[in-house]
Design an enzyme around this catalytic site. Structure first.
Site, PDB file in Angstrom:
ATOM      1  N   ARG A  18      -4.001 -14.774  -0.188  1.00  0.00           N
ATOM      2  CA  ARG A  18      -2.929 -14.415   0.859  1.00  0.00           C
ATOM      3  C   ARG A  18      -3.674 -14.814   2.280  1.00  0.00           C
ATOM      4  O   ARG A  18      -4.533 -14.139   2.964  1.00  0.00           O
ATOM      5  CB  ARG A  18      -2.521 -12.922   0.909  1.00  0.00           C
ATOM      6  CG  ARG A  18      -1.407 -12.823   1.595  1.00  0.00           C
ATOM      7  CD  ARG A  18      -0.634 -11.228   1.515  1.00  0.00           C
ATOM      8  NE  ARG A  18       0.814 -11.376   1.503  1.00  0.00           N
ATOM      9  CZ  ARG A  18       1.568 -10.403   1.896  1.00  0.00           C
ATOM     10  NH1 ARG A  18       1.113  -9.469   2.492  1.00  0.00           N
ATOM     11  NH2 ARG A  18       2.986 -10.636   2.015  1.00  0.00           N
ATOM     12  N   ASN A  71      -3.481 -10.257   7.619  1.00  0.00           N
ATOM     13  CA  ASN A  71      -3.392  -9.139   8.220  1.00  0.00           C
ATOM     14  C   ASN A  71      -4.483  -8.148   9.068  1.00  0.00           C
ATOM     15  O   ASN A  71      -4.545  -7.098   8.923  1.00  0.00           O
ATOM     16  CB  ASN A  71      -2.614  -8.144   7.297  1.00  0.00           C
ATOM     17  CG  ASN A  71      -1.321  -8.342   6.736  1.00  0.00           C
ATOM     18  OD1 ASN A  71      -0.585  -9.266   7.164  1.00  0.00           O
ATOM     19  ND2 ASN A  71      -0.902  -7.995   5.682  1.00  0.00           N
ATOM     20  N   THR A 126       0.858  -1.291  -0.109  1.00  0.00           N
ATOM     21  CA  THR A 126      -0.217  -0.072  -0.119  1.00  0.00           C
ATOM     22  C   THR A 126       0.889   1.191   0.097  1.00  0.00           C
ATOM     23  O   THR A 126       1.770   1.204   0.982  1.00  0.00           O
ATOM     24  CB  THR A 126      -0.764  -0.025   1.143  1.00  0.00           C
ATOM     25  OG1 THR A 126      -1.675  -0.980   1.050  1.00  0.00           O
ATOM     26  CG2 THR A 126      -1.522   1.315   1.559  1.00  0.00           C
ATOM     27  N   ASN A 142      -3.006  -5.378  12.939  1.00  0.00           N
ATOM     28  CA  ASN A 142      -4.289  -4.587  12.864  1.00  0.00           C
ATOM     29  C   ASN A 142      -5.376  -5.278  14.150  1.00  0.00           C
ATOM     30  O   ASN A 142      -6.372  -5.415  13.947  1.00  0.00           O
ATOM     31  CB  ASN A 142      -5.058  -4.670  11.690  1.00  0.00           C
ATOM     32  CG  ASN A 142      -4.323  -3.862  10.456  1.00  0.00           C
ATOM     33  OD1 ASN A 142      -4.337  -2.622  10.865  1.00  0.00           O
ATOM     34  ND2 ASN A 142      -4.185  -4.375   9.382  1.00  0.00           N
ATOM     35  N   HIS A 190      -7.198 -10.926  -0.510  1.00  0.00           N
ATOM     36  CA  HIS A 190      -6.320 -10.585   0.654  1.00  0.00           C
ATOM     37  C   HIS A 190      -7.131 -11.197   2.043  1.00  0.00           C
ATOM     38  O   HIS A 190      -7.939 -10.781   2.491  1.00  0.00           O
ATOM     39  CB  HIS A 190      -6.229  -8.832   0.873  1.00  0.00           C
ATOM     40  CG  HIS A 190      -5.296  -8.527   1.983  1.00  0.00           C
ATOM     41  ND1 HIS A 190      -4.776  -9.136   2.733  1.00  0.00           N
ATOM     42  CD2 HIS A 190      -4.800  -7.204   2.078  1.00  0.00           C
ATOM     43  CE1 HIS A 190      -4.096  -8.308   3.751  1.00  0.00           C
ATOM     44  NE2 HIS A 190      -3.857  -7.152   2.954  1.00  0.00           N
ATOM     45  N   TYR A 250      -7.680  -7.852   8.567  1.00  0.00           N
ATOM     46  CA  TYR A 250      -8.715  -7.343   7.577  1.00  0.00           C
ATOM     47  C   TYR A 250      -9.937  -8.181   7.738  1.00  0.00           C
ATOM     48  O   TYR A 250     -10.038  -9.111   8.432  1.00  0.00           O
ATOM     49  CB  TYR A 250      -8.260  -7.028   6.377  1.00  0.00           C
ATOM     50  CG  TYR A 250      -7.237  -5.833   6.369  1.00  0.00           C
ATOM     51  CD1 TYR A 250      -7.566  -4.572   6.978  1.00  0.00           C
ATOM     52  CD2 TYR A 250      -5.818  -6.157   5.940  1.00  0.00           C
ATOM     53  CE1 TYR A 250      -6.572  -3.737   6.851  1.00  0.00           C
ATOM     54  CE2 TYR A 250      -4.974  -5.098   6.016  1.00  0.00           C
ATOM     55  CZ  TYR A 250      -5.298  -3.922   6.493  1.00  0.00           C
ATOM     56  OH  TYR A 250      -4.178  -2.877   6.756  1.00  0.00           O
TER      57      TYR A 250
HETATM   58  C1  LIG Z   1       4.717   0.166   3.163  1.00  0.00           C
HETATM   59  C2  LIG Z   1       4.081  -1.070   3.048  1.00  0.00           C
HETATM   60  C3  LIG Z   1       2.640  -1.377   2.641  1.00  0.00           C
HETATM   61  C4  LIG Z   1       2.412  -2.794   2.865  1.00  0.00           C
HETATM   62  N1  LIG Z   1       0.980  -2.988   2.162  1.00  0.00           N
HETATM   63  C5  LIG Z   1       0.327  -4.332   2.209  1.00  0.00           C
HETATM   64  C6  LIG Z   1      -0.841  -4.105   1.416  1.00  0.00           C
HETATM   65  O1  LIG Z   1      -1.405  -3.803   0.729  1.00  0.00           O
HETATM   66  N2  LIG Z   1      -1.122  -5.768   1.476  1.00  0.00           N
HETATM   67  C7  LIG Z   1      -0.588  -6.748   2.147  1.00  0.00           C
HETATM   68  O2  LIG Z   1      -1.188  -7.737   2.337  1.00  0.00           O
HETATM   69  N3  LIG Z   1       0.493  -6.505   2.928  1.00  0.00           N
HETATM   70  C8  LIG Z   1       1.042  -5.268   2.900  1.00  0.00           C
HETATM   71  N4  LIG Z   1       2.247  -5.064   3.391  1.00  0.00           N
HETATM   72  C9  LIG Z   1       3.035  -6.252   3.929  1.00  0.00           C
HETATM   73  C10 LIG Z   1       3.947  -6.614   2.967  1.00  0.00           C
HETATM   74  O3  LIG Z   1       3.495  -7.025   1.995  1.00  0.00           O
HETATM   75  C11 LIG Z   1       4.857  -7.734   3.612  1.00  0.00           C
HETATM   76  O4  LIG Z   1       4.344  -8.986   4.107  1.00  0.00           O
HETATM   77  C12 LIG Z   1       5.906  -7.208   4.609  1.00  0.00           C
HETATM   78  O5  LIG Z   1       6.401  -6.125   4.285  1.00  0.00           O
HETATM   79  C13 LIG Z   1       7.138  -8.245   5.020  1.00  0.00           C
HETATM   80  O6  LIG Z   1       7.812  -8.526   3.833  1.00  0.00           O
HETATM   81  P1  LIG Z   1       9.218  -7.823   3.734  1.00  0.00           P
HETATM   82  O7  LIG Z   1       9.830  -8.585   5.052  1.00  0.00           O
HETATM   83  O8  LIG Z   1       9.818  -8.484   2.445  1.00  0.00           O
HETATM   84  O9  LIG Z   1       9.083  -6.514   3.470  1.00  0.00           O
HETATM   85  C14 LIG Z   1       2.791  -3.728   3.412  1.00  0.00           C
HETATM   86  C15 LIG Z   1       4.020  -3.445   3.953  1.00  0.00           C
HETATM   87  C16 LIG Z   1       4.711  -2.213   3.811  1.00  0.00           C
HETATM   88  C17 LIG Z   1       6.041  -2.371   4.116  1.00  0.00           C
END
Ligand SMILES: Cc1cc2nc3c(=O)[nH]c(=O)nc-3n(C[C@H](O)[C@H](O)[C@H](O)COP(=O)(O)O)c2cc1C
Length: 366
Positions: free
Chosen positions: A230, A181, A25, A238, A178, A183
């Site tokens: 997912r 997390n 996001t 959350n 989705h 939701y």
């Molecule tokens: C800025 C940001 C936005 C995110 N937005 C979403 C999202 O829209 N949907 C989702 O399922 N997870 C979202 N996440 C979680 C990431 O998809 C991911 O699970 C998390 O960053 C861990 O992976 P990484 O260690 O490779 O960053 C977001 C994480 C960050 C940092």
């Protein structure tokens, strides 16, 4: 031996590598929750499988006005949004990439100022989450939700179906529902949140019913081979308290999805963006219930990702923060090149700075 850089067919979608850009996001949609040219440029920068991702999962995208929980997130329920997304998917495909839309309903993680007519957000429960969201005035506590009536639930399921059809019309290669997390789907799954007494609450089977109906509707509309999901079995994101038997709950949920022949399951291991070992969970046992491609995420380094695919523990690895800061993450993983640092001040909202401005190695070469 299979490596992270080898091709893979997931359901009906051919991928050039097993490197996935996780859903992220970024709060940069235009008024009306419409995707724009800047977003198309951002995704295109990461789309070439030779340097970027084999598959992009889009940022979470609301399936209806009520499904929105944060400022300036994109939607996929009307024709203006479909036209905006078409600009994104065309740009990604022009570079040889693949992209699926992450379909999102936030449930109670919202604020009345983001809801149609200022109404209460909807959820499985009327109990509010503890936490904040980002609205026009800055951070605000999430609002107290209204529990959905039983007779309203088919309408929400229909919104998922409609959004999936819109995603295909917009040129996406498929969708990722989705279910993670904290939701709406997780608000139904977990007995720490779901306090219903109807057929969508109580037993494990009842709490999985909403997810199952959503997945049947989406896969029924666009095909299981273009549908993924997912899940995040133990995340506390959350204000999602732990289910009293997460292992049994998620195994039951995944086992029930088997007839849909989904393209992939995307599992966030541990606390999303936090410790991977926050609670014990047997992911191999969950995988044993699933026949499609297995995508893992959360805190993966290059070494961990190489090992996960080479050992067969995963088919695909999704990277989040590393893809924000490195448009050419795929090349950097291949060459074991250093990664750019992440600027956390530009993650949510704003313009090109910290979005399309991160340099690729090729920029330094030139
Ligand atoms: C800025 C940001 C936005 C995110 N937005 C979403 C999202 O829209 N949907 C989702 O399922 N997870 C979202 N996440 C979680 C990431 O998809 C991911 O699970 C998390 O960053 C861990 O992976 P990484 O260690 O490779 O960053 C977001 C994480 C960050 C940092």
């Amino acid at each position: 031996m299979t490596t992270l850089f080898d091709p893979l067919r997931i359901g009906d979608i051919d991928l050039a590598t097993r490197i996935v850009m996780a859903p992220l996001t970024r709060n940069r949609a235009s008024p009306g929750q419409v995707p724009n040219a800047l977003m198309a440029q951002y995704y295109a920068q990461r789309a070439d499988p030779a340097t970027g991702a084999g598959l992009i999962v889009s940022e979470a995208t609301q399936i209806s006005p009520e499904a929105q929980g944060y400022l300036d997130t994109p939607g996929i329920y009307n024709t203006a949004q479909v036209a905006g997304w078409r600009g994104v998917t065309d740009a990604v495909h022009a570079r040889g990439g693949r992209i699926v839309a992450q379909l999102w309903h936030v449930g109670r993680i919202s604020h009345v100022s983001l809801q149609p007519c200022g109404q209460a957000p909807v959820s499985s429960t009327a109990r509010p989450a503890k936490g904040k969201t980002f609205i026009a005035g800055g951070f605000a506590d999430v609002s107290t939700p209204r529990a959905l009536r039983t007779d309203e639930i088919p309408g929400i399921v229909a919104q998922y179906r409609h959004a999936a059809l819109m995603a295909i019309e917009a040129g996406f290669d498929g969708v990722e529902v989705h279910g993670a997390n904290g939701y709406l789907i997780e608000q139904f799954l977990r007995n720490s949140i779901n306090d219903r007494t109807d057929i969508y609450g109580g037993s494990m089977e009842n709490r999985c019913r909403f997810l199952l109906e959503v997945m049947q509707a989406v896969a029924g509309a666009i095909g299981g081979g273009r549908t993924g999901l997912r899940l995040s079995p133990v995340t506390p994101a959350n204000d999602a308290g732990p289910d009293s038997d997460a292992q049994a709950l998620y195994e039951h949920a995944v086992a029930q999805l088997a007839p849909l022949k989904l393209a992939f399951l995307h599992v966030v291991e541990g606390a999303t963006g936090g410790p991977r070992d926050i609670a014990p969970f047997d992911y191999a046992a969950l995988r044993a219930k699933f026949t499609g491609a297995w995508m893992v995420n959360n805190g993966y380094t290059r070494a961990m990702a190489l090992q996960a695919v080479e050992s067969g523990v995963a088919d695909l690895v999704a990277f989040g923060k590393a893809f924000i800061a490195n448009p050419d993450l795929g090349r950097r993983l291949r060459e074991d090149a250093p990664l750019n640092a992440l600027d956390t001040s530009t993650l949510y909202g704003g313009g090109a700075e910290g979005y399309t401005s991160y340099p690729a190695l090729a920029d330094a070469d030139a």
